[in-house]
Design a protein around this motif. Structure first.
Motif, PDB file in Angstrom:
ATOM      1  N   ARG A  68      36.397  27.619  45.861  1.00 18.41           N
ATOM      2  CA  ARG A  68      35.562  27.386  44.918  1.00 18.41           C
ATOM      3  C   ARG A  68      34.735  28.639  44.297  1.00 18.41           C
ATOM      4  NH1 ARG A  68      32.186  22.838  47.745  1.00 18.41           N
ATOM      5  NH2 ARG A  68      32.682  24.260  49.358  1.00 18.41           N
ATOM      6  N   THR A  69      34.861  29.690  45.030  1.00 14.24           N
ATOM      7  CA  THR A  69      34.197  30.710  44.458  1.00 14.24           C
ATOM      8  C   THR A  69      35.157  32.115  43.472  1.00 14.24           C
ATOM      9  OG1 THR A  69      34.470  32.031  46.453  1.00 14.24           O
ATOM     10  CG2 THR A  69      32.570  30.740  46.132  1.00 14.24           C
ATOM     11  N   PHE A  70      36.307  31.222  43.235  1.00  9.29           N
ATOM     12  CA  PHE A  70      37.212  32.379  42.405  1.00  9.29           C
ATOM     13  C   PHE A  70      36.570  32.979  41.374  1.00  9.29           C
ATOM     14  CE2 PHE A  70      41.090  33.879  40.511  1.00  9.29           C
ATOM     15  CZ  PHE A  70      40.844  33.680  38.922  1.00  9.29           C
ATOM     16  N   SER A  71      35.806  32.331  40.408  1.00  7.58           N
ATOM     17  CA  SER A  71      35.097  32.769  39.360  1.00  7.58           C
ATOM     18  C   SER A  71      34.173  33.960  39.349  1.00  7.58           C
ATOM     19  CB  SER A  71      34.604  31.758  38.311  1.00  7.58           C
ATOM     20  OG  SER A  71      33.366  31.269  39.190  1.00  7.58           O
ATOM     21  N   THR A  72      33.751  34.117  40.776  1.00  7.34           N
ATOM     22  CA  THR A  72      32.569  35.026  41.135  1.00  7.34           C
ATOM     23  C   THR A  72      33.414  36.591  41.563  1.00  7.34           C
ATOM     24  OG1 THR A  72      32.350  34.600  43.287  1.00  7.34           O
ATOM     25  CG2 THR A  72      31.191  33.045  41.737  1.00  7.34           C
ATOM     26  N   TRP A 108      34.820  39.585  36.831  1.00  7.71           N
ATOM     27  CA  TRP A 108      34.729  38.053  37.167  1.00  7.71           C
ATOM     28  C   TRP A 108      34.393  37.436  35.792  1.00  7.71           C
ATOM     29  CZ3 TRP A 108      30.591  34.656  35.866  1.00  7.71           C
ATOM     30  CH2 TRP A 108      29.249  35.332  35.619  1.00  7.71           C
ATOM     31  N   THR A 109      33.952  37.831  34.782  1.00  5.60           N
ATOM     32  CA  THR A 109      33.624  37.245  33.297  1.00  5.60           C
ATOM     33  C   THR A 109      34.780  37.306  32.552  1.00  5.60           C
ATOM     34  OG1 THR A 109      32.867  39.158  32.296  1.00  5.60           O
ATOM     35  CG2 THR A 109      31.222  37.735  33.301  1.00  5.60           C
ATOM     36  N   GLY A 110      35.744  38.336  32.970  1.00  9.15           N
ATOM     37  CA  GLY A 110      37.063  38.401  32.243  1.00  9.15           C
ATOM     38  C   GLY A 110      36.494  39.316  31.091  1.00  9.15           C
ATOM     39  N   VAL A 111      35.721  40.144  30.931  1.00  4.08           N
ATOM     40  CA  VAL A 111      35.354  40.955  29.907  1.00  4.08           C
ATOM     41  C   VAL A 111      35.785  42.262  29.794  1.00  4.08           C
ATOM     42  CG1 VAL A 111      33.431  41.558  28.473  1.00  4.08           C
ATOM     43  CG2 VAL A 111      33.515  39.390  28.988  1.00  4.08           C
ATOM     44  N   ARG A 112      35.544  42.672  31.136  1.00  3.37           N
ATOM     45  CA  ARG A 112      35.900  44.448  31.284  1.00  3.37           C
ATOM     46  C   ARG A 112      37.202  44.342  32.397  1.00  3.37           C
ATOM     47  NH1 ARG A 112      30.169  46.929  33.368  1.00  3.37           N
ATOM     48  NH2 ARG A 112      29.880  44.477  33.862  1.00  3.37           N
ATOM     49  N   CYS A 114      48.547  40.731  44.354  1.00  5.00           N
ATOM     50  CA  CYS A 114      47.082  40.159  43.827  1.00  5.00           C
ATOM     51  C   CYS A 114      46.068  40.579  44.487  1.00  5.00           C
ATOM     52  CB  CYS A 114      47.277  38.820  43.262  1.00  5.00           C
ATOM     53  SG  CYS A 114      45.913  37.924  42.715  1.00  5.00           S
ATOM     54  N   THR A 115      44.818  40.904  44.050  1.00  3.28           N
ATOM     55  CA  THR A 115      43.896  40.968  45.070  1.00  3.28           C
ATOM     56  C   THR A 115      42.343  40.412  44.346  1.00  3.28           C
ATOM     57  OG1 THR A 115      43.068  42.991  43.722  1.00  3.28           O
ATOM     58  CG2 THR A 115      44.671  43.448  45.519  1.00  3.28           C
ATOM     59  N   ALA A 116      41.364  40.230  45.303  1.00  6.66           N
ATOM     60  CA  ALA A 116      40.090  39.812  44.859  1.00  6.66           C
ATOM     61  C   ALA A 116      39.189  40.411  45.744  1.00  6.66           C
ATOM     62  CB  ALA A 116      40.092  38.342  45.090  1.00  6.66           C
ATOM     63  N   ASP A 117      38.154  40.951  45.073  1.00  7.64           N
ATOM     64  CA  ASP A 117      36.925  41.576  45.799  1.00  7.64           C
ATOM     65  C   ASP A 117      35.836  41.451  44.737  1.00  7.64           C
ATOM     66  OD1 ASP A 117      36.466  45.033  44.712  1.00  7.64           O
ATOM     67  OD2 ASP A 117      38.182  43.658  44.057  1.00  7.64           O
ATOM     68  N   THR A 118      34.485  41.972  45.447  1.00  8.81           N
ATOM     69  CA  THR A 118      33.447  41.728  44.728  1.00  8.81           C
ATOM     70  C   THR A 118      33.263  42.617  43.629  1.00  8.81           C
ATOM     71  OG1 THR A 118      32.356  42.978  46.193  1.00  8.81           O
ATOM     72  CG2 THR A 118      32.128  40.720  46.593  1.00  8.81           C
ATOM     73  N   VAL A 119      33.823  43.742  43.413  1.00 12.20           N
ATOM     74  CA  VAL A 119      33.560  44.859  42.427  1.00 12.20           C
ATOM     75  C   VAL A 119      34.720  45.367  41.806  1.00 12.20           C
ATOM     76  CG1 VAL A 119      31.478  45.861  43.594  1.00 12.20           C
ATOM     77  CG2 VAL A 119      33.773  46.804  43.855  1.00 12.20           C
ATOM     78  N   GLY A 120      35.983  44.916  42.060  1.00 12.03           N
ATOM     79  CA  GLY A 120      37.044  45.535  41.325  1.00 12.03           C
ATOM     80  C   GLY A 120      37.324  46.838  41.626  1.00 12.03           C
ATOM     81  N   SER A 121      37.508  47.094  42.922  1.00  5.46           N
ATOM     82  CA  SER A 121      37.641  48.428  43.416  1.00  5.46           C
ATOM     83  C   SER A 121      38.953  49.005  43.066  1.00  5.46           C
ATOM     84  CB  SER A 121      37.492  48.454  44.908  1.00  5.46           C
ATOM     85  OG  SER A 121      37.718  49.781  45.574  1.00  5.46           O
ATOM     86  N   TYR A 122      39.131  50.209  42.949  1.00  6.32           N
ATOM     87  CA  TYR A 122      40.425  50.956  42.999  1.00  6.32           C
ATOM     88  C   TYR A 122      41.008  51.434  44.108  1.00  6.32           C
ATOM     89  CZ  TYR A 122      38.729  51.832  38.057  1.00  6.32           C
ATOM     90  OH  TYR A 122      38.240  51.737  36.723  1.00  6.32           O
ATOM     91  N   SER A 123      40.258  51.268  45.064  1.00  7.48           N
ATOM     92  CA  SER A 123      40.773  51.563  46.391  1.00  7.48           C
ATOM     93  C   SER A 123      41.417  50.480  47.243  1.00  7.48           C
ATOM     94  CB  SER A 123      39.652  52.192  47.161  1.00  7.48           C
ATOM     95  OG  SER A 123      40.098  52.604  48.472  1.00  7.48           O
TER      96      SER A 123
END
Length: 122
Positions: free
Chosen positions: A27-31, A53-57, A96-105
């Protein structure tokens, strides 16, 4: 906890296109920031693209800028990677990945999918 499942890989000729999809559970995908990494045979896993998470950046590795587009549909818990003008050097397993900040590492990524093979023939 987030579970990720990729689809859409395959074999394509150079110059062609593929669209990868990644369905996420939870349920927390959007975050979460979502991203794509890839790993070619004998090479290290590398960052391809990420989206906040907003899809803007959105952020891309230099070699795919102008050819790949990452976008998400939070209502469907899905993130996509549209790949155009594919080159043989794009051949890899895409994750495919998920994390809190969009890391490059890769070491900082919290969740990974199983991967989908993309093969570009010359």
């Amino acid at each position: 906890q987030v579970q990720l499942a990729e689809s859409g890989g395959g074999l394509v000729q150079a110059g062609g296109s593929l669209k990868l999809s990644c369905a996420a559970s939870g349920r927390t995908f959007s975050t979460y920031a979502m991203g794509w990494f890839r790993q070619a045979p004998g090479k290290e896993r590398e960052f391809v693209a990420s989206l906040n998470w907003t899809g803007v950046r959105a952020y891309y590795r230099d070699s795919v800028k102008g050819r790949f587009t990452i976008f998400r549909d939070n209502a469907k818990n899905t993130v996509y990677l549209q790949m155009n003008s594919l080159k043989p050097e794009d051949t890899a397993v895409y994750y495919c990945t998920a994390d809190t900040v969009g890391s490059y590492s890769p070491e900082e990524i919290a969740y990974w999918g199983q991967g989908t093979q993309v093969t570009v023939s010359s």
